[in-house]
Design a protein around this motif. Structure first.
Motif, mmCIF file in Angstrom:
data_model
loop_
_atom_site.group_PDB
_atom_site.id
_atom_site.type_symbol
_atom_site.label_atom_id
_atom_site.label_comp_id
_atom_site.label_asym_id
_atom_site.label_seq_id
_atom_site.Cartn_x
_atom_site.Cartn_y
_atom_site.Cartn_z
ATOM 1 N N LEU A 372 62.762 -141.983 1.544
ATOM 2 C CA LEU A 372 62.186 -141.600 0.256
ATOM 3 C C LEU A 372 60.719 -141.192 0.425
ATOM 4 O O LEU A 372 60.266 -140.194 -0.147
ATOM 5 C CB LEU A 372 62.309 -142.765 -0.728
ATOM 6 N N ILE A 376 58.927 -137.492 -0.384
ATOM 7 C CA ILE A 376 57.706 -137.335 -1.188
ATOM 8 C C ILE A 376 56.628 -136.632 -0.377
ATOM 9 O O ILE A 376 55.900 -135.775 -0.881
ATOM 10 C CB ILE A 376 57.235 -138.717 -1.687
ATOM 11 N N LYS A 382 56.190 -137.953 -7.375
ATOM 12 C CA LYS A 382 56.545 -139.353 -7.609
ATOM 13 C C LYS A 382 57.262 -139.532 -8.942
ATOM 14 O O LYS A 382 58.173 -140.355 -9.059
ATOM 15 C CB LYS A 382 55.287 -140.223 -7.551
ATOM 16 N N ALA A 385 60.796 -138.466 -8.462
ATOM 17 C CA ALA A 385 61.500 -139.477 -7.672
ATOM 18 C C ALA A 385 61.894 -140.661 -8.546
ATOM 19 O O ALA A 385 63.027 -141.168 -8.462
ATOM 20 C CB ALA A 385 60.620 -139.938 -6.512
#
Length: 507
Positions: A372, A376, A382, A385
Motif C-alpha cells: 500500500l 501511494i 491518501k 486509498a
C-alpha cells in the motif's frame, strides 16, 4: 371467633393472582435475556461502554476532527465529535493525540473457508463428460451456485490476527473454486465465536473463467468457459419461466436466487475483463470486477464499462538480469509491467474509475501495508486509498449504513494509530472490532530503525542496518558491499540477535 371462608378464599385468590403476575414478569424478563448459544460459566453483564478521548479522528475520507471523542456502546458507535457527552458508566481512555481511523474492509478473500482440493483423474480413466456430483444438480461440476459460504465458514484465529495487524476489521469471504462459486459471507475479524462475527450471511455472488477443481473435460478453454456461462444464463431463464415445472435443478434454482446479490467476477487480465463485460451487456448484469493489476493498459475501455473494480496490490519482483542469457528471456512487456504495476491504482484514480483495494494475490498478508505504501509512493492519494479501503467496499456491498465510516449507529470498527496510517513510520496500536479492542503494538513502542555501528570483542566493526516496516523490521549486517541477514527478536525493551561469526564471509 369464626373465619369468614368466603373472604378468606377471596384474599388467597387475590394473593395468588399477584404471585402469578410476578412470576410471569420474571419469566418474561428471563426470556428476553436468553441466548441461543449458552455460556459455560457466569455471564459478563458489564455495560460495555467505552470512550476514547483527545484523538485525531478520521470519520470518513477527508473528514477529520481534532481533539475528538468517540463513544462505543455494545459494539456500536454511540457518538463521535468534539463536544461529546461521556456516559457515567463508560471506561475512558485518554489516547493523548493518537489517531483513529475506520478499520479496513477487504472484499476478496477466502478467510475461514477451507481450500478445495480436486482429485486428479488418471489418463487411464478416460475423458469425463458428465458430472460425478450426486444429486439433482446441474450437468457441469464447475457451476455450483448452491455453495453457501456462511455454511462452511469457521473463523481462523491466526489469519484473523494477521489481517487485524494490517488494519483490516472485516472481510468478504467465499470459496474460490469454479466458474460459478456460490455466495460470499461478510464477517468481522473480532476474536468472537462464529455466530457473532457473521455480519451478512449472503452478501455476494461470485464467478470466474476458471473451472477450478472440476475434473470434467469441459470446459477446457477460455472459449468453453464463456460458452458455459452464457448457456447457464439461458438455462436459468428457461427454468425461471416454467422449466421448474418440468424438472427440479438445484444449480439453476440457486443461480436464479443469487442474482439479486452484488455480482463479483474475477478476471486474470484486462482482456478478460472486457470479455466478461460483453456477457454482462448481453444478459443485463452489473459485475464488480476483481482485477489483475494491469488495468492501466486499457483505462478508457475499462472506464466505459461504468463498473467498479476490486484491485490487488501484488506487484512483480524485479527481474534478475545479471546474467545476459537470463536477461534475454525477459520480455519487454514483462519489464514494462514491472515498472507500471505500482502506479495502477494511481491511474485508476486519475481517470475517476471507482475501485476498492484488496490483499488478494499476496503470498503473505503481512506484505499488505508495504504494498500500500508503494502504491501511494507511485501516485495514489491518501484520501483515495482510504476511500478504497473503507467507504467504497461498504458501498459496493450495499452496507454503507452499517460500516465504512465512524458515524453514530455504525459498527465500532476502528484503528488507533501513532500517526498517519499511510506513513511507513506509523504503528497500529489497537484494532477495535465490534467494540472489542485487539492489541497490535504496545503504546510504548519505539521505532528503532536506522543504521548502527556494531563492534565485536576483537574490535571488528560492522554496520547494523535495521530496516523494513516500523512494526515488522528486518536486520542485516554490512561491511563494504557485503551484507548478511541476522536473526533478530524484540520483546518490549528486550532485543536479542543471533548470527554466525561474520569473519567467514565478511573480511
Amino acid at each position: 371467633m369464626k373465619l369468614n371462608q368466603s373472604l378468606f378464599f377471596k384474599k388467597v385468590f387475590k394473593s395468588l393472582n399477584v404471585f402469578f403476575v410476578i412470576v410471569f414478569l420474571l419469566a418474561s424478563k428471563l426470556t428476553l435475556a436468553q441466548t441461543t448459544f449458552p455460556v459455560n460459566g457466569p455471564f459478563d453483564e458489564r455495560p460495555e461502554v467505552f470512550a476514547l478521548t483527545n484523538a485525531v479522528i478520521t470519520i470518513a475520507p477527508g473528514q477529520v476532527i481534532e481533539n475528538g471523542t468517540i463513544v462505543v456502546k455494545k459494539g456500536i458507535i454511540e457518538s463521535v465529535g468534539q463536544n461529546v457527552r461521556i456516559p457515567e458508566n463508560a471506561v475512558v481512555y485518554d489516547i493523548q493525540g493518537a489517531h483513529i481511523y475506520p478499520s479496513f474492509i477487504d472484499l476478496y478473500t477466502s478467510y475461514g473457508i477451507k481450500e478445495v482440493s480436486g482429485e486428479r483423474r488418471s489418463r487411464r480413466d478416460g475423458p469425463q463428460f458428465l458430472s460425478d456430483k450426486k444429486g439433482a444438480y446441474g450437468w457441469n461440476e464447475a457451476i455450483k451456485p448452491e455453495i453457501r459460504a456462511h455454511q462452511i465458514f469457521h473463523r481462523d484465529n491466526d489469519k484473523a490476527e494477521s489481517f487485524r495487524n494490517q488494519g483490516f476489521g472485516a472481510v468478504l469471504s467465499h470459496q474460490e473454486d469454479g466458474i460459478a462459486r456460490g455466495t460470499g459471507v461478510f464477517v468481522s475479524l473480532a476474536n468472537k465465536p462464529d455466530n457473532e462475527v457473521i455480519l451478512e450471511d449472503m452478501a455476494s455472488a461470485h464467478y470466474s473463467f476458471d473451472k477450478g477443481s472440476s475434473t470434467q473435460d469441459y470446459p477446457g478453454s477460455l472459449m468453453g468457459a464463456i460458452a458455459l456461462i452464457r448457456q447457464t444464463y439461458l438455462d436459468a431463464e428457461w427454468y425461471k419461466n416454467g422449466g421448474n415445472e418440468k424438472e427440479y435443478n438445484i444449480s439453476l434454482d440457486n443461480w436464479n436466487k443469487i442474482q439479486r446479490l452484488p455480482q463479483f467476477f474475477e478476471i486474470t487480465d484486462w482482456l478478460s475483463l472486457l470479455r466478461a463485460q460483453r456477457i454482462a451487456d448481453e444478459f443485463n448484469k452489473n459485475y464488480i470486477y476483481v482485477g489483475s493489476g494491469d488495468e492501466y493498459q486499457r483505462l478508457e475501455a475499462i472506464k466505459n464499462t461504468g463498473r467498479p473494480l476490486v484491485i490487488p496490490l501484488k506487484f512483480p519482483d524485479a527481474f534478475d538480469v545479471s546474467d545476459p542469457f537470463d536477461a534475454l528471456n525477459v520480455s519487454l512487456a514483462d519489464m514494462m509491467h514491472w515498472e507500471m504495476a505500482p502506479s495502477n491504482a494511481a491511474y485508476l484514480e486519475k481517470h475517476n474509475i471507482d475501485f476498492a483495494i484488496s490483499s488478494h494475490g499476496l503470498e503473505n498478508i503481512n506484505q499488505f501495508r508495504k504494498s500500500l505504501e508503494k502504491a501511494i509512493k507511485h501516485g495514489l492519494s491518501k484520501e483515495a486509498a482510504m476511500k478504497a479501503l473503507t467507504t467504497k467496499p461498504a458501498e459496493i456491498l450495499g452496507l454503507e449504513d452499517k460500516i465504512g465510516t465512524l458515524e453514530k449507529g455504525k459498527i465500532a470498527n476502528f484503528l488507533v494509530t501513532s500517526g498517519d496510517i499511510f506513513d511507513a513510520s506509523t504503528s497500529i496500536y489497537q484494532n477495535w472490532i465490534q467494540g472489542v479492542s485487539h492489541k497490535v503494538t504496545d503504546y510504548d513502542f519505539i521505532d528503532i530503525r536506522g543504521t548502527y555501528e556494531l563492534t565485536l570483542n576483537d574490535m571488528r566493526t560492522f554496520n547494523l542496518i535495521i530496516g523494513g516496516q516500523a512494526h515488522k523490521i528486518d536486520v542485516k549486517l554490512q561491511q563494504d558491499t557485503i551484507e548478511k541477514k541476522i536473526h533478530f527478536e524484540r520483546k518490549h525493551f528486550l532485543i536479542s540477535m543471533m548470527f554466525e561469526d561474520p569473519s567467514a564471509t565478511v573480511e
